[in-house]
Design a protein around this motif. Structure first.
Motif, PDB file in Angstrom:
ATOM      1  N   UNK A  46       0.816  -1.225   0.000  1.00 25.63           N
ATOM      2  CA  UNK A  46       0.000   0.000   0.000  1.00 25.63           C
ATOM      3  C   UNK A  46       0.849   1.275   0.000  1.00 25.63           C
ATOM      4  N   UNK A  47       2.131   1.147   0.391  1.00 28.55           N
ATOM      5  CA  UNK A  47       3.001   2.336   0.388  1.00 28.55           C
ATOM      6  C   UNK A  47       3.770   2.474  -0.923  1.00 28.55           C
ATOM      7  N   UNK A  48       3.506   1.551  -1.837  1.00 30.16           N
ATOM      8  CA  UNK A  48       4.256   1.603  -3.113  1.00 30.16           C
ATOM      9  C   UNK A  48       3.358   1.426  -4.324  1.00 30.16           C
ATOM     10  N   UNK A  49       2.200   2.074  -4.247  1.00 27.25           N
ATOM     11  CA  UNK A  49       1.311   2.110  -5.415  1.00 27.25           C
ATOM     12  C   UNK A  49       1.095   3.569  -5.802  1.00 27.25           C
ATOM     13  N   UNK A  50       0.743   3.793  -7.049  1.00 25.50           N
ATOM     14  CA  UNK A  50       0.452   5.175  -7.445  1.00 25.50           C
ATOM     15  C   UNK A  50      -1.065   5.341  -7.596  1.00 25.50           C
ATOM     16  N   UNK A  51      -1.734   4.297  -8.064  1.00 26.92           N
ATOM     17  CA  UNK A  51      -3.200   4.347  -8.124  1.00 26.92           C
ATOM     18  C   UNK A  51      -3.745   3.625  -6.886  1.00 26.92           C
ATOM     19  N   UNK A  52      -4.849   4.127  -6.333  1.00 20.40           N
ATOM     20  CA  UNK A  52      -5.388   3.474  -5.130  1.00 20.40           C
ATOM     21  C   UNK A  52      -5.722   2.011  -5.383  1.00 20.40           C
ATOM     22  N   UNK A  53      -5.402   1.164  -4.430  1.00 24.78           N
ATOM     23  CA  UNK A  53      -5.798  -0.235  -4.509  1.00 24.78           C
ATOM     24  C   UNK A  53      -7.301  -0.292  -4.256  1.00 24.78           C
ATOM     25  N   UNK A  54      -7.994  -1.110  -5.029  1.00 22.33           N
ATOM     26  CA  UNK A  54      -9.461  -1.245  -4.875  1.00 22.33           C
ATOM     27  C   UNK A  54      -9.712  -2.400  -3.898  1.00 22.33           C
ATOM     28  N   UNK A  55     -10.238  -2.045  -2.740  1.00 20.10           N
ATOM     29  CA  UNK A  55     -10.327  -3.017  -1.648  1.00 20.10           C
ATOM     30  C   UNK A  55     -11.729  -3.633  -1.540  1.00 20.10           C
ATOM     31  N   UNK A  56     -11.750  -4.945  -1.391  1.00 26.17           N
ATOM     32  CA  UNK A  56     -12.992  -5.705  -1.142  1.00 26.17           C
ATOM     33  C   UNK A  56     -12.837  -6.321   0.254  1.00 26.17           C
ATOM     34  N   UNK A  57     -13.249  -5.599   1.285  1.00 24.41           N
ATOM     35  CA  UNK A  57     -13.040  -6.063   2.665  1.00 24.41           C
ATOM     36  C   UNK A  57     -14.182  -6.928   3.163  1.00 24.41           C
ATOM     37  N   UNK A  58     -14.056  -7.424   4.377  1.00 28.24           N
ATOM     38  CA  UNK A  58     -15.122  -8.245   4.965  1.00 28.24           C
ATOM     39  C   UNK A  58     -16.449  -7.491   5.053  1.00 28.24           C
ATOM     40  N   UNK A  59     -16.371  -6.164   5.120  1.00 22.88           N
ATOM     41  CA  UNK A  59     -17.600  -5.356   5.212  1.00 22.88           C
ATOM     42  C   UNK A  59     -18.562  -5.694   4.081  1.00 22.88           C
ATOM     43  N   UNK A  60     -18.041  -5.972   2.899  1.00 21.35           N
ATOM     44  CA  UNK A  60     -18.916  -6.321   1.769  1.00 21.35           C
ATOM     45  C   UNK A  60     -18.964  -7.836   1.536  1.00 21.35           C
ATOM     46  N   UNK A  61     -17.863  -8.539   1.791  1.00 24.28           N
ATOM     47  CA  UNK A  61     -17.909  -9.974   1.458  1.00 24.28           C
ATOM     48  C   UNK A  61     -18.822 -10.752   2.403  1.00 24.28           C
ATOM     49  N   UNK A  62     -19.010 -10.237   3.612  1.00 22.77           N
ATOM     50  CA  UNK A  62     -19.897 -10.949   4.555  1.00 22.77           C
ATOM     51  C   UNK A  62     -21.349 -10.987   4.052  1.00 22.77           C
TER      52      UNK A  62
END
Ligand code: RIB
Ligand code: CA
Length: 321
Positions: free
Chosen positions: A178-194
């Motif tokens: 996460x400290x070495x990307x230029x475009x934001x990583x698109x995150x699929x967390x437990x908040x949605x997978x649950x």
């Protein structure tokens, strides 16, 4: 078609994600890199091969990463996925020597360096991606998109009160990535997978289909259903990883916001994904975290991509359901 490398730790839900990806015309899965997570990395490679064999896609290369996280000892999730990582129901399989290679990090670096249009769908601990960054600091900046299944924001963890498995297994790798990307990583967390629960209704539908892929999904998810009932009194099983693939195909399935993510590396909250929604530290927006999902639309997409021949039945089942 979008070129993707799927970095995964198959794993029952990883195997469903691979099936969805391989049955989706929008995706050109150019390679699989295996990380240690749900199961030791060798076993992850075997399970990835099982899925490629099932889908007649043994043309896709499989590369193994290291069998341990950056700094910690590997803790697997075989209690959840079975000793063999796929629900302890499948017969032994013979795998040709050349089918599974080493060199996941080499493959990631080589492929990202020579292509500007390759994306990564990360479904396990981020060890391989972090090791690629350690070798070539800016390598992930060449990725068109990076979608990661991991983390937890306003929902409890599944490895501790606050930590989600992928990020808990290798928290150091999360921060390196996460400290070495230029475009934001698109995150699929437990908040949605649950919200993505393969219910008894859906499993019965699969069981009634006379289809080898449906039977595979029905069989391998049995162990996972039993775990969910014992562990959290859920009827059915949360299939996390397929949502990351479905979202990659159709980002409108989810929605969320840009923010900063940092992963806790030590102490009681190790593996917690800290989401700076208040922008307290004024850090760069390295993540787009998805917090809402249209679960019905997910299952529409899943069943219509994996079982297009059953479209008529799908509509019946999905309308009734
Ligand atoms: O926490 C869920 C995640 O951890 C999923 O990717 C599952 O396969 C495991 O890797
Ligand atoms: Ca996984």
């Amino acid at each position: 078609m979008k070129k993707v490398i799927i970095d995964c730790d198959p794993g029952i839900d990883d195997s469903l994600a691979l099936i969805l990806a391989l049955k989706s015309p929008e995706l050109d899965v150019i390679g699989l890199t295996i990380c240690a997570g749900n199961v030791p990395v060798e076993l992850g490679g075997v399970n990835a091969y099982r899925v490629l064999n099932l889908l007649n896609r043994k043309d896709i290369p499989i590369y193994l990463g290291d069998n341990k996280p950056m700094k910690r000892e590997l803790v697997t999730a075989q209690d959840t996925h079975g000793e063999d990582g796929l629900g302890e129901v499948l017969p032994e399989i013979d795998i040709p020597e050349s089918a599974i290679q080493l060199g996941a990090v080499d493959y990631l670096i080589k492929t990202l360096k020579s292509n500007e249009d390759v994306s990564i769908i990360a479904l396990g601990p981020m060890t391989n991606l972090a090791k690629a960054v350690e070798r070539e600091k800016d390598i992930l900046k060449s990725a068109e998109r990076i979608v990661s299944m991991g983390g937890a924001f306003r929902t409890n963890g599944n490895c501790s009160q606050v930590a989600e498995f992928n990020y808990w297994v290798d928290p150091e790798s999360v921060n390196i990535v996460f400290q070495n990307v230029v475009k934001p990583i698109e995150l699929i967390p437990l908040d949605v997978t649950r919200k993505i629960v393969l219910t008894p209704n859906y499993r019965e539908y699969l069981k009634q289909m006379k289809n080898d892929i449906a039977q595979f999904i029905y069989l391998v998810t049995g162990f996972y259903v039993d775990f969910h009932w014992m562990q959290e009194r859920t009827l059915g099983c949360v299939i996390n990883d397929p949502l990351a693939v479905a979202y990659f195909i159709n980002p409108d399935l989810c929605n969320g916001f840009l923010t900063n993510l940092e992963c806790v590396e030590n102490g009681v909250a190790i593996g917690q994904s800290l989401i700076d929604i208040g922008d307290f530290y004024k850090r760069d927006k390295n993540v787009f975290i998805n917090t809402i999902v249209d679960e019905k639309e997910f299952f529409n997409l899943f069943f219509n991509r994996v079982f297009p021949e059953n479209l008529k039945d799908n509509e019946t089942v999905l309308k009734e359901y």
